[in-house]
Scaffold this motif. Structure first.
Motif, PDB file in Angstrom:
ATOM      1  N   GLY A   1       0.772  -1.166   0.037  1.00 12.65           N
ATOM      2  CA  GLY A   1      -0.164   0.027  -0.005  1.00 12.65           C
ATOM      3  C   GLY A   1       0.668   0.990   0.067  1.00 12.65           C
ATOM      4  N   ILE A   2       2.127   1.272  -0.564  1.00 16.22           N
ATOM      5  CA  ILE A   2       3.030   2.434  -0.569  1.00 16.22           C
ATOM      6  C   ILE A   2       2.678   3.161  -1.699  1.00 16.22           C
ATOM      7  N   PRO A   3       2.517   4.357  -1.444  1.00 15.61           N
ATOM      8  CA  PRO A   3       2.335   5.148  -2.627  1.00 15.61           C
ATOM      9  C   PRO A   3       3.520   5.440  -3.899  1.00 15.61           C
ATOM     10  N   ARG A   4       3.414   5.106  -5.100  1.00 10.42           N
ATOM     11  CA  ARG A   4       4.582   5.173  -5.914  1.00 10.42           C
ATOM     12  C   ARG A   4       5.570   6.264  -5.949  1.00 10.42           C
ATOM     13  N   TRP A   5       4.855   7.424  -5.434  1.00  7.43           N
ATOM     14  CA  TRP A   5       5.830   8.800  -5.300  1.00  7.43           C
ATOM     15  C   TRP A   5       6.790   8.427  -4.104  1.00  7.43           C
ATOM     16  N   ILE A   6       6.407   7.834  -3.131  1.00  4.20           N
ATOM     17  CA  ILE A   6       7.317   7.588  -2.093  1.00  4.20           C
ATOM     18  C   ILE A   6       8.320   6.521  -2.427  1.00  4.20           C
ATOM     19  N   VAL A   7       8.066   5.752  -3.270  1.00  7.44           N
ATOM     20  CA  VAL A   7       9.097   4.566  -3.565  1.00  7.44           C
ATOM     21  C   VAL A   7      10.069   5.319  -4.508  1.00  7.44           C
ATOM     22  N   VAL A   8       9.417   6.043  -5.522  1.00  3.98           N
ATOM     23  CA  VAL A   8      10.330   6.798  -6.293  1.00  3.98           C
ATOM     24  C   VAL A   8      11.344   7.813  -5.572  1.00  3.98           C
TER      25      VAL A   8
ATOM     26  N   LEU B   1      12.570   7.478  -2.744  1.00  2.00           N
ATOM     27  CA  LEU B   1      13.372   6.777  -1.805  1.00  2.00           C
ATOM     28  C   LEU B   1      14.520   6.592  -2.808  1.00  2.00           C
ATOM     29  N   ALA B   2      14.167   5.781  -3.954  1.00  4.07           N
ATOM     30  CA  ALA B   2      14.880   5.246  -4.969  1.00  4.07           C
ATOM     31  C   ALA B   2      15.857   6.271  -5.496  1.00  4.07           C
ATOM     32  N   ILE B   3      15.365   7.479  -5.835  1.00  7.84           N
ATOM     33  CA  ILE B   3      16.474   8.799  -6.345  1.00  7.84           C
ATOM     34  C   ILE B   3      17.177   9.228  -5.295  1.00  7.84           C
ATOM     35  N   GLY B   4      16.831   9.234  -3.921  1.00  8.02           N
ATOM     36  CA  GLY B   4      17.552   9.534  -2.808  1.00  8.02           C
ATOM     37  C   GLY B   4      18.827   8.642  -2.624  1.00  8.02           C
ATOM     38  N   PHE B   5      18.559   7.328  -2.658  1.00  9.00           N
ATOM     39  CA  PHE B   5      19.478   6.177  -2.566  1.00  9.00           C
ATOM     40  C   PHE B   5      20.635   6.281  -3.711  1.00  9.00           C
ATOM     41  N   VAL B   6      19.987   6.638  -5.073  1.00  4.00           N
ATOM     42  CA  VAL B   6      21.052   6.699  -5.890  1.00  4.00           C
ATOM     43  C   VAL B   6      21.881   7.708  -5.971  1.00  4.00           C
TER      44      VAL B   6
END
Length: 213
Positions: free
Chosen positions: A9-16, A18-23
């Motif tokens: 149930g995690i919104p797509r914008w949160i996942v995106v 987090l991924a950008i921040g990690f990269v």
């Protein structure tokens, strides 16, 4: 609407996000690592320390030449590097206390040279008898001539040739250049030393305040 929600149930914008921040964090860490490896900074007080080491190196070199003792500079010993190594005596001369204490546990005889010790006094610390030599006034009791200081900055003995001066300048200026992680004051000091040393080699005595154009 369902396409906007991913796992648990995690919104797509949160996942995106987090991924950008990690990269971005990984990229910044890689850049920092490469920068510190390729362009190490000089840190505060490096100019004074560098000049002291250069003077000690020149004085010790002159002393060892005067007593006709064979030596190698920046020589590897027991996994570390020492400023001077006397192969016929198995004696290592270092400016670093940590290197000195490490070598004490091995077969090589280590000699620690502090910043205050003039090269002429090295003989009293060597584990063999040395002849008495006269290298002129004690460095602590004399003022350096303007070109003595210039040659010391370049890591050269006084009286080096113009080709030796040019070679030493090329190496030093790369280390001191601000674009390579160097210090602006050190860069200017190297350029001034180059000008003074060249004029001294040509038979002139310039003052340290004269800068290279």
């Amino acid at each position: 609407m369902a396409s906007e929600v991913l796992w648990f149930g995690i919104p797509r914008w949160i996942v995106v996000g987090l991924a950008i921040g990690f990269v971005a964090s990984c990229a910044a860490a890689c850049l920092f690592y490469v920068g510190t490896r390729w362009f190490p900074g000089t840190g505060g007080g490096s100019s004074t320390s560098s000049t002291g080491n250069e003077r000690r190196t020149i004085e010790i070199r002159e002393y060892l030449d005067a007593i006709d003792e064979a030596y190698a500079e920046n020589h590897p010993v027991d996994g570390t590097s020492v400023e001077f190594y006397l192969p016929e005596r198995d004696v290592a001369i270092t400016f670093d206390p940590r290197t000195f204490y490490r070598l004490e546990r091995g077969p090589t005889y280590p000699v620690l040279v502090e910043h205050e010790l003039p090269g002429i006094h090295l003989g009293s610390r060597l584990p063999f008898e040395t002849p008495e030599v006269d290298l002129g006034p004690d460095p602590e009791d004399r003022e350096l001539r303007p070109y003595d200081e210039a040659f010391a900055v370049l890591g050269l003995p006084t009286g080096a040739s113009e080709s030796e001066i040019r070679q030493a300048y090329r190496e030093k200026v790369k280390e001191a250049h601000p674009d390579h992680g160097g210090d602006e004051d050190e860069f200017r000091r190297v350029r001034e030393a180059y000008t003074t040393a060249r004029e001294a080699a040509a038979g002139e005595t310039a003052t340290p305040g004269e800068a290279a154009s």
